[in-house]
Scaffold this active site. Structure first.
Site, short mmCIF file in Angstrom:
data_model
loop_
_atom_site.label_atom_id
_atom_site.label_comp_id
_atom_site.label_asym_id
_atom_site.label_seq_id
_atom_site.Cartn_x
_atom_site.Cartn_y
_atom_site.Cartn_z
CG ASN A 123 -1.32 1.18 1.80
OD1 ASN A 123 -0.60 1.86 2.52
ND2 ASN A 123 -2.53 1.54 1.46
CD GLN A 154 -1.22 1.27 -3.64
OE1 GLN A 154 -1.56 1.51 -2.49
NE2 GLN A 154 0.02 1.41 -4.07
CB ALA A 155 -5.41 -4.92 -2.98
CB CYS A 156 -5.98 -0.79 0.32
SG CYS A 156 -4.78 0.27 -0.49
N GLY A 157 -7.78 0.08 -2.49
CA GLY A 157 -8.62 1.14 -3.05
C GLY A 157 -7.86 2.43 -3.31
#
Ligand SMILES: Cc1cc2nc3c(=O)[nH]c(=O)nc-3n(C[C@H](O)[C@H](O)[C@H](O)COP(=O)(O)O)c2cc1C
Length: 182
Positions: A123, A154-157
């Site tokens: 992140n 990113q996967a977290c948005g």
């Protein structure tokens, strides 16, 4: 292309699936790929996948009976080592000289005549964290090649730096590094 022995170490990131593509390409090119995983990496990817892709056992437990000194044998015999994906945790641990599990212990035992690459994946806040940036600087000073990260979703948005570089680019860098070492 010269066929080489490559040690690839996976740590606990969602990007472990991308490392599988890296491994697959390297194996298809004829390289011998030796996989090592942290405990957290096994939350993201299974031993069977890595064994299947590399056709080799996966080194994941330093204390496994009859394999106690295998890590030393392993690093003595390879032409290049890479951590892909490398978490913020492992980067900060390596820079602090900690060797408390298989990935960091192999790093402490590494001979820097052999190229050592790190492909970060995290992140953007973890990547921009002063601890991580300082550790990357320390590792570079010690002779580790730090691969760039991609900027993007990113996967977290979040959108920002810290994404793992694309697998084919990583494979290209590995091959160039191996060639320059000949
Ligand atoms: C779903 C999930 C995704 C994660 N992705 C990342 C990541 O991409 N990069 C990272 O540095 N840490 C990530 N982490 C945190 C690490 O897995 C955690 O710091 C772990 O202790 C790392 O251990 P290792 O470095 O020994 O593999 C993630 C955690 C979870 C639960």
């Amino acid at each position: 292309m010269k066929k080489s022995k490559i040690l690839i170490k996976l740590t606990g990131s969602i990007a472990c699936y991308k490392a599988c593509y890296v491994i697959s390409h390297l194996v298809q090119q004829g390289h011998e790929v030796y996989p090592v995983v942290s405990k957290s990496a096994l939350e993201f990817i299974g031993l069977a996948t890595l064994e299947g892709l590399t056709r080799r056992p996966v080194y994941h437990d330093m204390w496994e009976r009859k394999k106690a000194l295998e890590h030393i044998e392993l690093i003595r015999s390879v032409d290049l080592a890479i951590i892909c994906p490398a978490t913020a945790n492992i980067i900060n641990k390596l820079a602090a000289g900690i060797g408390d599990e298989v990935v960091s212990t192999l790093f402490l035992a590494h001979d820097f005549k052999i190229p050592y690459l790190i492909a970060p994946a995290m992140n953007m806040n973890m990547f921009n964290h002063p601890a991580t940036q300082k550790s990357l600087g320390i590792l570079k000073e010690w002779g580790v090649r730090i691969l760039d990260t991609d900027c993007g979703h990113q996967a977290c948005g979040d959108i920002g730096p810290g994404r793992l570089m694309e697998p084919l680019q990583i494979v290209e860098i590995i091959n160039k590094e191996l060639k320059s070492g000949v």
